[in-house]
Design a protein around this motif. Structure first.
Motif, mmCIF file in Angstrom:
data_model
loop_
_atom_site.group_PDB
_atom_site.id
_atom_site.type_symbol
_atom_site.label_atom_id
_atom_site.label_comp_id
_atom_site.label_asym_id
_atom_site.label_seq_id
_atom_site.Cartn_x
_atom_site.Cartn_y
_atom_site.Cartn_z
ATOM 1 N N PRO A 117 -4.509 2.044 -3.916
ATOM 2 C CA PRO A 117 -3.957 2.668 -4.984
ATOM 3 C C PRO A 117 -2.725 2.534 -5.675
ATOM 4 C CG PRO A 117 -4.798 3.975 -3.033
ATOM 5 C CD PRO A 117 -4.646 2.611 -2.744
ATOM 6 N N ALA A 145 3.067 7.469 4.427
ATOM 7 C CA ALA A 145 3.015 7.929 5.833
ATOM 8 C C ALA A 145 3.966 7.796 6.538
ATOM 9 C CB ALA A 145 1.602 7.150 6.374
ATOM 10 N N GLN A 146 4.721 6.572 6.686
ATOM 11 C CA GLN A 146 5.595 6.127 7.267
ATOM 12 C C GLN A 146 6.916 6.909 7.171
ATOM 13 O OE1 GLN A 146 5.651 1.763 6.455
ATOM 14 N NE2 GLN A 146 4.259 1.381 8.367
ATOM 15 N N THR A 149 1.136 10.473 -3.116
ATOM 16 C CA THR A 149 1.943 11.507 -3.368
ATOM 17 C C THR A 149 1.943 12.539 -2.271
ATOM 18 O OG1 THR A 149 1.933 11.443 -5.835
ATOM 19 C CG2 THR A 149 2.405 13.476 -4.950
ATOM 20 N N ASN A 200 0.747 -1.319 -0.037
ATOM 21 C CA ASN A 200 -0.121 -0.053 -0.195
ATOM 22 C C ASN A 200 0.824 1.152 0.005
ATOM 23 O OD1 ASN A 200 -1.483 2.449 1.256
ATOM 24 N ND2 ASN A 200 -3.153 0.782 1.079
ATOM 25 N N GLY A 218 -1.931 13.196 -1.853
ATOM 26 C CA GLY A 218 -3.101 12.610 -2.835
ATOM 27 C C GLY A 218 -2.815 11.216 -3.201
ATOM 28 N N SER A 219 -3.870 10.329 -2.925
ATOM 29 C CA SER A 219 -3.650 8.982 -3.365
ATOM 30 C C SER A 219 -5.099 8.414 -3.731
ATOM 31 C CB SER A 219 -2.985 8.132 -2.018
ATOM 32 O OG SER A 219 -2.740 7.058 -2.437
ATOM 33 N N GLY A 247 0.171 4.332 0.507
ATOM 34 C CA GLY A 247 -0.216 5.377 1.370
ATOM 35 C C GLY A 247 0.591 5.031 2.705
ATOM 36 N N PHE A 248 0.542 3.727 3.172
ATOM 37 C CA PHE A 248 1.334 3.618 4.191
ATOM 38 C C PHE A 248 2.709 3.866 4.354
ATOM 39 C CE2 PHE A 248 -2.802 1.082 5.482
ATOM 40 C CZ PHE A 248 -2.732 1.455 6.856
#
Lengths: 500, 500
Positions: free
Chosen positions: A349, A263-264, A353, A257, A336-337, A259-260
């Motif tokens: 996704p 985020a990390q 970004t 993923n 954005g994702s 997004g993860f």
């Protein structure tokens, strides 16, 4: 420094420049309003070269009428406008920088049909009421405002300057400076041709110091002198999941993923106080006691900012607002994702970004800061690429970050104890009989640093317009009282002798 | 279990149901194609009640022609379509569930003008070539495809069912079951009226077991029986910065940045292997040896998935793809804050939002998982609200998370050793002379669990269509060979006696 202030104070007392009566000023403001309406009526979007040409022709007439010699300075894109009064070798030279172009308009977002037609309005409770320009003939209400594109940013100050020249002439004042004026045509498009043009026209632009009349005065409404502004650069970070968005039922907790992953990496860049934890990010910044005093003297209310923006606690990069501005920022300006809200779809996704902007101070070279951020990302195990990863790269690396780097606009800062700065502060404090707000570095970025670097002269921003002018936004406006302020400021600066 | 399989195998051998010749099947496929073209030509967007009515009228005719009694079952929204053959008390009852509605279409994204006009195409290198339907009269190419909305999802299977009935009749076969058919009108809109409707029409829908003909067969193209599907719920998380977006020069590293707050909370939810670290998230899930065997028997190629989706390593929730599906997922399906790409603006955004979906398995109650995630967020120091925070809440809490919870659609799973499941597997493996792929739980969510809970009968998904059918997307299609497959499958299931 204190002694220096006293001497200047005496000099100013013996050299009173504010000979104008309130009636003179009002009459000058009245004339400025008419002239500004004409000027605003010329659309000035730098995307349209014809717009810019029309504005330059209008300016040529107006400056010629005041006895200036004018030239059009060609650049690699749109031309610059230059005007100068005849030189006298005995006088110091003052260069003014303003700009004639304006942000693009979206008329549907404005409370008036044509953003290029100036509308006169008075405050009406929370809203605004349209007034008739004829009502200005009897008396001028300094709280009323002129609405239209570039009324504040930056046509208003140009018109104030022209009318100050008229008033000086009417009063028979001798100018204390040789005056040169450079008007940019692409300030709202980052003034890309400017650095090269300054090199080309270096002789023409030579001066003892530079005054930039752009941006808003301090929100307190007090006279303001600004010694510098933040620079800026940007980074765009993109992580990668499956090559195309996948059904989250089929591939959720199987396909990586993005997004993860994003985020990390972002989470590790700042602590929960908002301080950047990337080693070296704040290197080189020291704030001495004298500077600290000036920062504290700015009549900000951090509480008022919190209340206005509705947050409980500010980030703790600085102990208070002005101190925070002395450090480079690291800001997530966009994420954005996939899709959010009503458009959300049950997918894994393909990418995520984060758009970052890094506001710079003179101690923080933009290229160095970008390198530190990239290093941090690499340390998290990411393979870094500048372009869309190839299938080979995707199959070779578990964690891929595409990093797109924006160009660097340098910060600039003139020392707080610069004598020209002191001259500005003292002249203005004498004119308006109040303390001048001194801003060591302002938040916004004026693309002026390469300009200053080339000419090697001190530069100051002397803003003329109200802080709530909706600059760059719909319903841009100029408070009429600021026209009086601008005329008086230009009048005082141009007619006051520099201390020996 | 092994003995049981042997007995079934013998039963199947003595009860051959595949009396059709290849020519019979081709003729049935040819007829199916014409009927499917008519059916697809009726737009079936459940947002439009008139669309649904027209489809139901068409179905009424078609089922009546085959001797079914049909009814329109009113619900709190769009009606359901029900059909049944006359009951015989001595026979077990089989309930089929399919759906007549389709996803909305955006014709501009399709390679054909009208997504409701079926187009015949053959593969042409990487692309597709349009073919003439008349060319099917000489011979039928099972690799050619029919393109149009709902060709696969889910009108194709309905037409296969009708034509299997015709063929059974033609062959003089006696049906082994009482047959009931329920066709949903709002499957693509989450079948919201279905649970209540099943309660209302419980008597009518009573059956020994349920077969759902929806979704794609295993990508290997082999006959597939699915014992369950993941459920789903969603969470929308929003963090807050300044009340309106602010200029990042003026307020970057002063106003709290909602993107960093969001990144920090998301980063703590999973380890870098993709495993959820929130305590209790995977509680209750055990996979015994027999189950592990079935999971491993699925002819997936994890390498092929990686290659197709272009990632190096999958998340490590399970040791391989089928095992991963046995666990609930936590997926960031969307991220949004400010703007990205060309639209990026130099602001501190007002909010940042993450859209999560949680795919559920029977052990993972959706309400419990949402509670665990909320607890995790609370443990990070967030004040949680279900609605836009008030100014008082904003000024009282440094970290605020607005959490919007989606409804829960339960997972369902029939035990792998269920006798009806064994019947399906054996009948199909006999029909197609190959191992049947047994999926313990599929990734997608069929909103069927409340339905099953009410009727208390075992349920199975028997998918009829190709895995690469572009379900829910532009250029949805059905491989003609799958029509032959579907007709044969329905034929076999309906004419094979259950073992005693």
């Amino acid at each position: 420094m204190k002694n220096y202030w006293c001497i200047l104070f005496l000099l100013v007392l013996t050299n009173t420049t504010t000979a104008q009566t309130p009636e003179d000023i009002k009459s000058s403001v009245r004339h400025s309003i008419d002239e500004l309406r004409q000027f605003v009526a010329l659309p000035n979007d730098a995307l349209n070269a014809d717009d810019i040409d029309r504005n330059i022709r209008w300016l040529g007439d107006k400056f010629n009428q005041r006895g200036f010699n004018t030239s059009i300075l060609e650049t690699e894109n749109l031309p610059l406008f230059f005007a100068a009064l005849p030189m006298e070798d005995t006088k110091p030279t003052l260069l003014f920088y303003m700009h004639l172009d304006g942000q693009s308009v979206d008329p549907s977002k404005w409370d008036q049909t044509d953003p290029y037609e100036t509308i006169l309005k008075s405050q009406d409770g929370e809203g605004w009421k349209t007034e008739d320009f004829a009502d200005l003939d009897a008396d001028i209400n300094y709280d009323w405002r002129l609405f239209g594109r570039s009324t504040s940013d930056d046509k208003g100050p140009i018109v104030m300057f022209l009318n100050a020249i008229d008033l000086l002439k009417k009063d028979g004042k001798e100018l204390a400076f040789n005056v040169r004026v450079l008007l940019d045509s692409e300030e709202e498009k980052s003034s890309k041709p400017l650095p090269k043009a300054v090199r080309t026209y270096k002789e023409l632009l030579q001066a003892d110091f530079l005054i930039i009349n752009d941006g808003p005065a301090h929100p307190s409404g007090k006279a303001t002198v600004i010694y510098g502004c933040r620079g800026i650069t940007t980074l765009s970070l993109t992580t990668f999941g499956p090559i195309k968005p996948q059904h989250s039922g089929h591939y959720g907790n199987y396909a990586p993923n993005p997004g993860f992953q994003l985020a990390q990496v972002l989470a590790g860049m700042k602590d929960t106080d908002g301080k950047v934890t990337i080693p070296g990010y704040y290197d080189g910044i020291t704030i001495n006691e004298a500077t600290q005093q000036v920062l504290k003297s700015v009549p900000d209310s951090d509480e008022a900012i919190s209340n206005k923006l509705q947050f409980k606690t500010a980030e703790k990069v600085g102990a208070f607002y002005q101190e925070a501005l002395q450090y480079p920022s690291l800001n997530i300006r966009g994420l954005g994702s996939g899709w959010i809200g009503d458009k959300a779809r049950t997918i894994v996704p393909a990418t995520a970004t984060a758009e970052l902007d890094l506001r710079l101070v003179p101690e923080s070279d933009g290229t160095r800061l970008k390198r530190l951020v990239k290093k941090h990302i690499q340390n998290q195990g990411f393979y870094i690429t500048a372009t869309e990863p190839t299938i080979e790269e995707r199959m070779a690396h578990d964690k891929i970050m595409m990093i797109k780097e924006g160009s660097v606009t340098d910060a600039f800062r003139t020392e707080l104890n610069n004598p020209y700065g002191q001259f500005l502060v003292n002249t203005m404090s004498d004119t308006f009989k109040e303390d001048v707000v001194q801003i060591r570095i302002m938040g916004g970025t004026v693309p002026i640093a390469p300009f200053i670097n080339e000419l090697q002269i001190p530069a100051f921003v002397v803003p003329m317009v109200n802080a709530d002018n909706n600059q760059h936004s719909p319903n841009e406006n100029l408070k009429i009282g600021q026209i009086a302020y601008g005329i008086q400021t230009f009048y005082a600066l141009l007619s006051t002798q520099l201390p020996n």
